[in-house]
Design a protein around this motif. Structure first.
Motif, PDB file in Angstrom:
ATOM      1  N   ILE A  66       0.844  -1.192   0.000  1.00  0.00           N
ATOM      2  CA  ILE A  66       0.000   0.000   0.000  1.00  0.00           C
ATOM      3  C   ILE A  66       0.880   1.243   0.000  1.00  0.00           C
ATOM      4  O   ILE A  66       1.752   1.381   0.859  1.00  0.00           O
ATOM      5  CB  ILE A  66      -0.933   0.036   1.229  1.00  0.00           C
ATOM      6  CG1 ILE A  66      -1.846  -1.197   1.261  1.00  0.00           C
ATOM      7  CG2 ILE A  66      -1.760   1.319   1.253  1.00  0.00           C
ATOM      8  CD1 ILE A  66      -2.674  -1.327   2.525  1.00  0.00           C
ATOM      9  N   GLN A  67       0.643   2.128  -0.951  1.00  0.00           N
ATOM     10  CA  GLN A  67       1.340   3.403  -1.005  1.00  0.00           C
ATOM     11  C   GLN A  67       0.417   4.466  -0.415  1.00  0.00           C
ATOM     12  O   GLN A  67      -0.673   4.716  -0.924  1.00  0.00           O
ATOM     13  CB  GLN A  67       1.716   3.745  -2.449  1.00  0.00           C
ATOM     14  CG  GLN A  67       2.343   5.114  -2.637  1.00  0.00           C
ATOM     15  CD  GLN A  67       3.578   5.326  -1.769  1.00  0.00           C
ATOM     16  OE1 GLN A  67       3.531   6.091  -0.792  1.00  0.00           O
ATOM     17  NE2 GLN A  67       4.658   4.637  -2.108  1.00  0.00           N
ATOM     18  N   THR A  68       0.868   5.134   0.662  1.00  0.00           N
ATOM     19  CA  THR A  68       0.019   6.125   1.323  1.00  0.00           C
ATOM     20  C   THR A  68      -0.077   7.430   0.537  1.00  0.00           C
ATOM     21  O   THR A  68      -1.051   8.156   0.665  1.00  0.00           O
ATOM     22  CB  THR A  68       0.534   6.449   2.735  1.00  0.00           C
ATOM     23  OG1 THR A  68       1.813   7.092   2.639  1.00  0.00           O
ATOM     24  CG2 THR A  68       0.659   5.187   3.575  1.00  0.00           C
ATOM     25  N   GLY A  69       0.960   7.755  -0.228  1.00  0.00           N
ATOM     26  CA  GLY A  69       0.961   8.990  -0.999  1.00  0.00           C
ATOM     27  C   GLY A  69       1.441  10.202  -0.228  1.00  0.00           C
ATOM     28  O   GLY A  69       1.500  11.313  -0.755  1.00  0.00           O
ATOM     29  N   ALA A  70       1.797   9.998   1.052  1.00  0.00           N
ATOM     30  CA  ALA A  70       2.317  11.090   1.886  1.00  0.00           C
ATOM     31  C   ALA A  70       3.033  10.476   3.069  1.00  0.00           C
ATOM     32  O   ALA A  70       2.781   9.319   3.432  1.00  0.00           O
ATOM     33  CB  ALA A  70       1.190  12.002   2.363  1.00  0.00           C
ATOM     34  N   ASN A  71       3.946  11.244   3.668  1.00  0.00           N
ATOM     35  CA  ASN A  71       4.618  10.759   4.872  1.00  0.00           C
ATOM     36  C   ASN A  71       3.702  11.018   6.063  1.00  0.00           C
ATOM     37  O   ASN A  71       3.645  12.128   6.590  1.00  0.00           O
ATOM     38  CB  ASN A  71       5.962  11.450   5.065  1.00  0.00           C
ATOM     39  CG  ASN A  71       6.755  10.831   6.208  1.00  0.00           C
ATOM     40  OD1 ASN A  71       6.276   9.942   6.911  1.00  0.00           O
ATOM     41  ND2 ASN A  71       7.973  11.290   6.398  1.00  0.00           N
ATOM     42  N   LEU A  72       2.977  10.001   6.482  1.00  0.00           N
ATOM     43  CA  LEU A  72       1.949  10.137   7.517  1.00  0.00           C
ATOM     44  C   LEU A  72       2.458   9.850   8.911  1.00  0.00           C
ATOM     45  O   LEU A  72       1.687   9.863   9.869  1.00  0.00           O
ATOM     46  CB  LEU A  72       0.775   9.195   7.200  1.00  0.00           C
ATOM     47  CG  LEU A  72       0.118   9.381   5.832  1.00  0.00           C
ATOM     48  CD1 LEU A  72      -0.992   8.360   5.643  1.00  0.00           C
ATOM     49  CD2 LEU A  72      -0.416  10.798   5.660  1.00  0.00           C
ATOM     50  N   GLY A  73       3.762   9.585   9.043  1.00  0.00           N
ATOM     51  CA  GLY A  73       4.299   9.255  10.355  1.00  0.00           C
ATOM     52  C   GLY A  73       3.995   7.815  10.749  1.00  0.00           C
ATOM     53  O   GLY A  73       3.356   7.063  10.011  1.00  0.00           O
ATOM     54  N   TYR A  74       4.477   7.448  11.941  1.00  0.00           N
ATOM     55  CA  TYR A  74       4.295   6.081  12.433  1.00  0.00           C
ATOM     56  C   TYR A  74       2.813   5.715  12.545  1.00  0.00           C
ATOM     57  O   TYR A  74       2.370   4.686  12.040  1.00  0.00           O
ATOM     58  CB  TYR A  74       4.980   5.943  13.790  1.00  0.00           C
ATOM     59  CG  TYR A  74       4.703   4.635  14.500  1.00  0.00           C
ATOM     60  CD1 TYR A  74       5.493   3.506  14.262  1.00  0.00           C
ATOM     61  CD2 TYR A  74       3.664   4.519  15.404  1.00  0.00           C
ATOM     62  CE1 TYR A  74       5.229   2.311  14.898  1.00  0.00           C
ATOM     63  CE2 TYR A  74       3.394   3.325  16.047  1.00  0.00           C
ATOM     64  CZ  TYR A  74       4.176   2.221  15.803  1.00  0.00           C
ATOM     65  OH  TYR A  74       3.904   1.027  16.432  1.00  0.00           O
ATOM     66  N   ALA A  75       2.055   6.568  13.200  1.00  0.00           N
ATOM     67  CA  ALA A  75       0.644   6.245  13.438  1.00  0.00           C
ATOM     68  C   ALA A  75      -0.151   6.263  12.133  1.00  0.00           C
ATOM     69  O   ALA A  75      -0.901   5.322  11.841  1.00  0.00           O
ATOM     70  CB  ALA A  75       0.044   7.222  14.442  1.00  0.00           C
ATOM     71  N   GLY A  76       0.004   7.325  11.349  1.00  0.00           N
ATOM     72  CA  GLY A  76      -0.776   7.442  10.127  1.00  0.00           C
ATOM     73  C   GLY A  76      -0.531   6.309   9.155  1.00  0.00           C
ATOM     74  O   GLY A  76      -1.471   5.747   8.584  1.00  0.00           O
TER      75      GLY A  76
END
Length: 301
Positions: A66-76
């Motif tokens: 899965i590619q989140t598309g942003a650096n969401l941090g550990y939790a995200g």
């Protein structure tokens, strides 16, 4: 034998990557050796800027990526993986840092413990040092709600002294934790306000506030390297560690505990400002914690 007795609980292992394909590949390769027949691996990438996605997809086309598309941090990032696991009907979810090397039996040991102890909300293994695998890094931790300090349990002891121990704690580290997916309906997902550090601390505390236990079960074992991703930006680790303890205490400590903590923090900032080079930055950490600002927003996305 009835159908229910034939059910083997499904486990989804969520592994988060950010610009560190080497550790992630090593982690997944060891996870594939786990002695349990009903688990799936979900690799989540927090918009790495290197060649992580190509390397990981090429090496593990059989695992979900899965590619989140942003650096969401550990939790995200981990929440994305957990939400996917929920949609797939996961019975249990294991959050596993990409710099962890697992023992083949760790998952079954933790799972059997959870299955037999419904009063436990989340369980983690004993975590050993990568460079000294017989030395314990952590068996969970306790929180001092007056200073914000965390007491890591059994850090530095030999692992042979801890086998078969069941250790209640305030939280188990986010390097490896296992829980029934139903717990997400009661306490929600990892809080995303922190970006890095203290998110699993607050999440475990929320579990305890629901009357459930947080346990380190020392029969299960992993080794933990220590994240290379954290150190890619100078000052990142220190900034979030000091900023986030203020956020955590503001949100979770009692009024009298906060008063002690704020006094302690201001005096500490004065001390660092007077006697240490660049010590005045600790006032900035404290201010950003109170206001929940994040000076790295642009750098991390």
């Amino acid at each position: 034998m009835n159908k229910q007795s034939l059910h083997v609980p499904s486990v989804y292992i969520v592994i988060l990557n950010y610009n560190n394909p080497g550790d992630t590949i090593a982690c997944v390769e060891e996870a594939e050796k786990i002695n349990y027949r009903n688990f799936k691996v979900v690799i989540v990438d927090n918009k790495s800027t290197d060649n992580s996605e190509a390397l990981i997809k090429e090496r593990f086309p059989h695992h979900t990526f899965i590619q989140t598309g942003a650096n969401l941090g550990y939790a995200g990032g981990n929440n994305i993986g957990m939400k996917f696991a929920k949609t797939q009907g996961a019975d249990y979810i294991c959050v596993l840092n990409n710099d962890v090397i697992t023992h083949p039996d760790f998952l079954k040991i933790l799972l059997d413990y959870l299955e037999n102890n419904p009063n436990v909300g989340v369980v983690g293994p004993r975590v050993c040092e990568y460079d000294e695998p017989t030395i314990v890094q952590s068996t969970g931790a306790m929180i001092d709600f007056h200073t914000g300090r965390v007491n890591i349990l059994n850090n530095g002891v030999h692992e042979d002294t801890l086998k078969a121990q069941i250790i209640p704690c305030d939280y188990v580290g986010g390097a490896c934790l296992l829980f029934n997916s139903k717990i997400l309906e009661e306490v929600g997902y990892l809080p995303e306000d922190y970006f890095l550090f203290y998110e699993e601390t607050e999440w475990c505390l929320n579990i305890k506030n629901k009357g459930l236990e947080v346990i380190c079960y020392c029969d299960a074992r992993v080794v933990h390297k220590g994240s290379a991703s954290i150190n890619q930006i100078s000052g990142l680790s220190e900034y979030f560690m000091y900023r986030n303890v203020v956020i955590f205490m503001k949100r979770n400590a009692k009024v009298n505990q906060r008063l002690v903590f704020y006094t302690y923090s201001i005096l500490y900032a004065f001390y660092r400002g007077l006697f240490k080079k660049e010590g005045m930055k600790f006032f900035n950490y404290f201010y950003h914690g109170l206001t929940e600002k994040n000076k790295y927003d642009k750098k991390l996305n």
